[in-house]
Design an enzyme around this catalytic site. Sequence first.
Site, short mmCIF file in Angstrom:
data_model
loop_
_atom_site.label_atom_id
_atom_site.label_comp_id
_atom_site.label_asym_id
_atom_site.label_seq_id
_atom_site.Cartn_x
_atom_site.Cartn_y
_atom_site.Cartn_z
N GLU A 180 1.67 3.83 2.99
CA GLU A 180 2.09 3.34 4.30
C GLU A 180 3.58 3.53 4.45
O GLU A 180 4.39 2.62 4.29
CB GLU A 180 1.63 1.88 4.46
N GLU A 209 0.93 -5.10 10.99
CA GLU A 209 0.29 -3.77 11.02
C GLU A 209 0.90 -3.03 12.19
O GLU A 209 0.75 -3.42 13.34
CB GLU A 209 -1.22 -3.92 11.21
N HIS A 265 0.88 -1.18 0.00
CA HIS A 265 0.00 0.00 0.00
C HIS A 265 0.91 1.23 0.00
O HIS A 265 1.70 1.43 0.92
CB HIS A 265 -0.91 -0.01 1.23
ZN LIG Z 1 -1.42 -1.92 4.21
#
Ligand SMILES: [Zn+2]
Length: 327
Positions: free
Chosen positions: A56, A209, A53
Amino acid sequence: MFDLLALTLAGQAPANQQGENLNVRWRWLGEGLLEITPRQAYRQAVVLSAGIHGNETAPIELLNQWVNTLLAGERPLAVRLLVVLGNPAAIRAGKRYLHSDMNRMFGGRYRDFNHSGETVRAQQLEQVIAAFFDGEEAERFHYDLHTAIRESRLPRFGILPFQTRPYSADMLAVLDAADLDALVIHSAPGGTFSHFSSEHAAAASCTLELGKAKPFGSNDLQQFAAINRALQAVVSGEPLPSRPGVALRLFRVEQSLIKRSEDFRLHLSDDTANFTELKQGTLLCEQPGEEYRVQHASEWILFPNPAVALGLRAGMVLTEVPRSTLY
Ligand SMILES: [Zn+2]
């Protein structure tokens, strides 16, 4: 000096596509792709990826710092390493993705999406991962680094892909040392990068994450100190740091909420935090012919997003499970 992130942001190929120092040899394999091999014998082959992504940013900066210290000979390299900046075009644009979310496309699922730079890149990354692990006899690992968009009651967590073989004790030790708050175990195959490397390359694999990210240069990398220390210890073959916090909590995906109708309704406010606890009987979502009420005494919501395209996952419902679930 060679700087993978600077080259990727500039959309340039390096003048020298390989090099070496006293400790390592490195090879640029394409945009955002760098293989670094130690001169000494190694027992682990590790993929570190970030920027699947593009917005990020913090993990991308962390990863690039590690690479720079290795290439400058400031830290030893104990593993064979593949560094992946996942979605260069989205990283340059500062966007999660340009056309479609790459982290739904792996395992050949890019064929189900309209052709785009991202479907091409997902296919390329599958080939690069397969080639990196091909014939490799060392233990295989993949850590895919992300930051979340929304708030989270448990800010730092790992997501383990569904697999039928046991999870790697070595990887779980790293995740403990990284001071994560929680681990989530998938209960079905999916299109994530980490699921691909688990299923198709037999790597011990995890999506991480790591909190919330800001634009390049504005990140407080201190927030990422524990994961920084743990993964640097892996890369340099040093003892793992001891876990400073409380034990990590373990969850399993009980149900994926699939959006099958434009009339899909999710009964949560838009700013609902990840790992918000839901009580038994609560009506969570509904669409024609279907509703979901919380089944267990408590369930927890992860990645709620009713705005996804039809057929995609609008959220996951978790239950808490004992540590023995991992073995
Ligand atoms: Zn991500």
